[in-house]
Design a protein around this motif. Sequence first.
Motif, PDB file in Angstrom:
ATOM      1  N   LEU A   1       0.838  -1.198   0.000  1.00  0.00           N
ATOM      2  CA  LEU A   1       0.000   0.000   0.000  1.00  0.00           C
ATOM      3  C   LEU A   1       0.873   1.249   0.000  1.00  0.00           C
ATOM      4  CD1 LEU A   1      -2.842   1.311   0.270  1.00  0.00           C
ATOM      5  CD2 LEU A   1      -2.513   1.192   2.741  1.00  0.00           C
ATOM      6  N   LEU A   2       0.520   2.197  -0.869  1.00  0.00           N
ATOM      7  CA  LEU A   2       1.163   3.506  -0.902  1.00  0.00           C
ATOM      8  C   LEU A   2       0.034   4.534  -0.836  1.00  0.00           C
ATOM      9  CD1 LEU A   2       3.872   4.954  -1.095  1.00  0.00           C
ATOM     10  CD2 LEU A   2       3.685   4.863  -3.573  1.00  0.00           C
ATOM     11  N   PRO A   3      -0.258   5.055   0.369  1.00  0.00           N
ATOM     12  CA  PRO A   3      -1.379   5.990   0.526  1.00  0.00           C
ATOM     13  C   PRO A   3      -1.217   7.245  -0.342  1.00  0.00           C
ATOM     14  CG  PRO A   3      -0.628   5.211   2.662  1.00  0.00           C
ATOM     15  CD  PRO A   3       0.392   4.766   1.646  1.00  0.00           C
ATOM     16  N   ALA A   4      -2.328   7.920  -0.570  1.00  0.00           N
ATOM     17  CA  ALA A   4      -2.335   9.141  -1.375  1.00  0.00           C
ATOM     18  C   ALA A   4      -1.335  10.151  -0.821  1.00  0.00           C
ATOM     19  CB  ALA A   4      -3.736   9.743  -1.395  1.00  0.00           C
ATOM     20  N   HIS A   5      -0.593  10.773  -1.716  1.00  0.00           N
ATOM     21  CA  HIS A   5       0.355  11.854  -1.397  1.00  0.00           C
ATOM     22  C   HIS A   5       1.419  11.459  -0.361  1.00  0.00           C
ATOM     23  CE1 HIS A   5      -2.053  14.475  -3.860  1.00  0.00           C
ATOM     24  NE2 HIS A   5      -3.108  14.102  -3.182  1.00  0.00           N
ATOM     25  N   THR A   6       1.871  10.213  -0.433  1.00  0.00           N
ATOM     26  CA  THR A   6       2.962   9.773   0.439  1.00  0.00           C
ATOM     27  C   THR A   6       4.064   9.151  -0.409  1.00  0.00           C
ATOM     28  OG1 THR A   6       2.027   7.581   0.813  1.00  0.00           O
ATOM     29  CG2 THR A   6       1.448   9.297   2.411  1.00  0.00           C
ATOM     30  N   SER A   7       5.213   8.923   0.225  1.00  0.00           N
ATOM     31  CA  SER A   7       6.354   8.328  -0.469  1.00  0.00           C
ATOM     32  C   SER A   7       6.844   7.106   0.282  1.00  0.00           C
ATOM     33  CB  SER A   7       7.514   9.329  -0.551  1.00  0.00           C
ATOM     34  OG  SER A   7       7.159  10.453  -1.299  1.00  0.00           O
ATOM     35  N   HIS A   8       7.374   6.166  -0.482  1.00  0.00           N
ATOM     36  CA  HIS A   8       8.104   5.036   0.097  1.00  0.00           C
ATOM     37  C   HIS A   8       9.580   5.337  -0.138  1.00  0.00           C
ATOM     38  CE1 HIS A   8       9.341   1.093   1.295  1.00  0.00           C
ATOM     39  NE2 HIS A   8      10.129   1.099   0.242  1.00  0.00           N
ATOM     40  N   VAL A   9      10.383   5.223   0.917  1.00  0.00           N
ATOM     41  CA  VAL A   9      11.806   5.557   0.828  1.00  0.00           C
ATOM     42  C   VAL A   9      12.643   4.278   0.941  1.00  0.00           C
ATOM     43  CG1 VAL A   9      13.705   6.873   1.841  1.00  0.00           C
ATOM     44  CG2 VAL A   9      11.382   7.801   1.889  1.00  0.00           C
ATOM     45  N   THR A  10      13.566   4.129   0.001  1.00  0.00           N
ATOM     46  CA  THR A  10      14.558   3.053   0.036  1.00  0.00           C
ATOM     47  C   THR A  10      15.919   3.714   0.071  1.00  0.00           C
ATOM     48  OG1 THR A  10      13.135   1.625  -1.299  1.00  0.00           O
ATOM     49  CG2 THR A  10      15.454   1.039  -1.184  1.00  0.00           C
TER      50      THR A  10
END
Length: 190
Positions: A117-126
């Motif tokens: 899941l990637l919620p609206a207006h958010t980022s996943h950081v690696t």
Amino acid sequence: MLYFIKKSKKILAILLTIPLLTIYHTQAQSVTANDNNILSLSMECPNNPQCIYSGQDPFLLDILITNNSDQNIEIPLEAIRAYLSESYLKDIQTGEPVGPVTPPGLPLTDLLKKLTLLPAHTSHVTRAEFSKKGIKKAFKKAHSNRIAFYKSIVTSIHYQGSKEPIGSYENGKFERKSFVLEAEKVITKK
């Protein structure tokens, strides 16, 4: 007469079901020009906004996959990490790789089914880490004191809860849309 009533009920049921299926597919699968901007890829150096390399070991770079839409989406994050991306350090002047190239791998179908899941207006950081030895070697091969880290990702996207990825129907056949994300970040040697 009873035969006619049974046939009429079946026909009526089919006629009522077709518009409902069409609405479901249209909402879940429609692809518009705005869909190209659903996801973006960017990079930044944590605690080092100018991305200056001054000998630190390891040199850190954060890779952000951002959901720019107003809807929650799901992406095959494990598949992206395993084989849906390409990355390398490159010479700013020539565009040629100055470090090892990590090419995309072979598809692992099971990983495509594991959605994150990637919620609206958010980022996943690696976080990417470069050893002192590796980054020094890249700067030695480069024609200047600036190199770039290049990253490319090819992925599908699902709206949250949808069993099918975003795509469209062409000639009665569903085609999944592949989203191509690219970014690069310049690293300057002090």
